[in-house]
Scaffold this active site. Structure first.
Site, mmCIF file in Angstrom:
data_model
loop_
_atom_site.group_PDB
_atom_site.id
_atom_site.type_symbol
_atom_site.label_atom_id
_atom_site.label_comp_id
_atom_site.label_asym_id
_atom_site.label_seq_id
_atom_site.Cartn_x
_atom_site.Cartn_y
_atom_site.Cartn_z
ATOM 1 N N PRO A 41 0.823 -1.220 0.000
ATOM 2 C CA PRO A 41 0.000 0.000 0.000
ATOM 3 C C PRO A 41 0.852 1.263 0.000
ATOM 4 O O PRO A 41 1.810 1.373 0.741
ATOM 5 C CB PRO A 41 -0.818 -0.104 1.291
ATOM 6 C CG PRO A 41 -0.256 -1.215 2.082
ATOM 7 C CD PRO A 41 0.755 -1.947 1.267
ATOM 8 N N GLU A 42 0.500 2.206 -0.857
ATOM 9 C CA GLU A 42 1.156 3.517 -0.860
ATOM 10 C C GLU A 42 0.121 4.538 -0.410
ATOM 11 O O GLU A 42 -1.019 4.198 -0.108
ATOM 12 C CB GLU A 42 1.704 3.822 -2.249
ATOM 13 C CG GLU A 42 2.685 2.737 -2.697
ATOM 14 C CD GLU A 42 3.616 3.147 -3.814
ATOM 15 O OE1 GLU A 42 3.791 4.346 -4.041
ATOM 16 O OE2 GLU A 42 4.189 2.245 -4.444
ATOM 17 N N LYS A 55 0.891 7.084 5.175
ATOM 18 C CA LYS A 55 0.424 5.705 5.097
ATOM 19 C C LYS A 55 -0.214 5.243 6.412
ATOM 20 O O LYS A 55 -0.434 4.054 6.616
ATOM 21 C CB LYS A 55 1.605 4.802 4.729
ATOM 22 C CG LYS A 55 2.210 5.170 3.376
ATOM 23 C CD LYS A 55 3.166 4.105 2.925
ATOM 24 C CE LYS A 55 4.393 4.712 2.300
ATOM 25 N NZ LYS A 55 5.433 3.709 2.070
#
Ligand code: ZN
Length: 276
Positions: free
Chosen positions: A2-3, A55
């Site tokens: 995930p970014e 994040k």
């Protein structure tokens, strides 16, 4: 992995489904969360908001309780209707927040803690975050100044440093530097201000475009695209394309491990120059 764009979208989805709803049940296999739930029960609280910072994700409940999570490499939040079958096995479940009609399930989440608003204000990691590319009040000059402080480090590593600029992960790092035409191993000190500003502008544009595209997509997991191509195999310039010909010049795309986590960097040795 995930970014920032993925976490931003996940938070927006959770907010849309859960904000204003009352928690009917809470469950966690993480002892520290279960302990807080035992003394300060989550059930009966209203979910006020779900937001992202870089994040990190923050789910705020009434009565001054905030669930802070970070996905690292493998964590994710899913939303299900009550009774709907989960897409990941129960053994991967770490956190469940249920309301009367929907369930938020956190899978494989490695970092999770409850905070009060006071804890949040003093939180070392969250307060140290650099300007967030997906924050509407993103400050370009503050981001540039924080990147400049790491003059001796490679620009590719600095873009991943969430204390310098928040939201960029490994895919965007390689793509942004290809679009900017900069060798990822160039020292920040060797990059001039105009070039650095251009890198920040490209980062903003790419992250925001990908958030918008994911919002329109029916299948948000189909992946990021930076080239403007809608062809599923042509969405990225260099990431994951080691050994293949550059889409612009035909030279062979190179890859190398670098940085603290030894993550792969991809670049074109002909399109990306070592100093500007
Ligand atoms: Zn090239």
């Amino acid at each position: 992995m995930p970014e920032g764009d993925t976490i931003f979208r996940a938070a927006a989805t959770l907010h849309r489904v859960f904000a204003g709803k009352v928690v009917t049940a809470f469950e966690s296999v993480l002892p520290s969360l279960a302990r807080v739930d035992a003394t300060r029960p989550l059930a009966g609280r209203t979910i006020d908001s779900v937001t992202s910072r870089g994040k990190h994700m923050l789910m705020s409940f009434s009565g001054d309780l905030i669930l802070h999570t970070h996905m690292r490499m493998n964590g994710s939040w899913h939303v299900y209707r009550t009774g709907e079958r989960w897409r990941l096995p129960v053994r991967d479940m770490r956190i469940v927040v249920a309301t009367s009609d929907a369930v938020a399930v956190g899978f494989n989440i490695p970092v999770a803690e409850f905070l009060t608003s006071g804890d949040l204000a003093r939180h070392r990691q969250l307060q140290a975050l650099g300007p967030d590319l997906l924050d509407p009040s993103f400050d370009r000059s503050a981001a540039r100044a924080r990147i400049r402080m790491l003059a001796d480090q490679a620009i590719g590593d600095v873009l991943l440093n969430q204390r310098a600029i928040a939201g960029i992960g490994n895919v965007f790092k390689s793509e942004i530097l290809f679009i900017a035409g900069i060798d990822p191993f160039t020292r920040v000190g060797d990059v001039d201000d105009d070039t650095l500003d251009r890198v920040i502008e490209i980062a903003l544009k790419q992250l925001r475009a990908n958030v918008a595209a994911q919002a329109r997509s029916l299948a948000p997991t189909r992946g990021r695209r930076t080239t403007g191509s809608l062809h599923p195999d042509k969405g990225l310039w260099v990431y994951g394309r080691g050994g293949l010909p550059c889409r612009k010049c035909g030279a062979t795309i190179l890859s190398r491990k670098s940085g603290e986590d030894a993550r792969l960097t991809y670049w074109c040795p002909r399109c990306q120059l070592s100093s500007s």
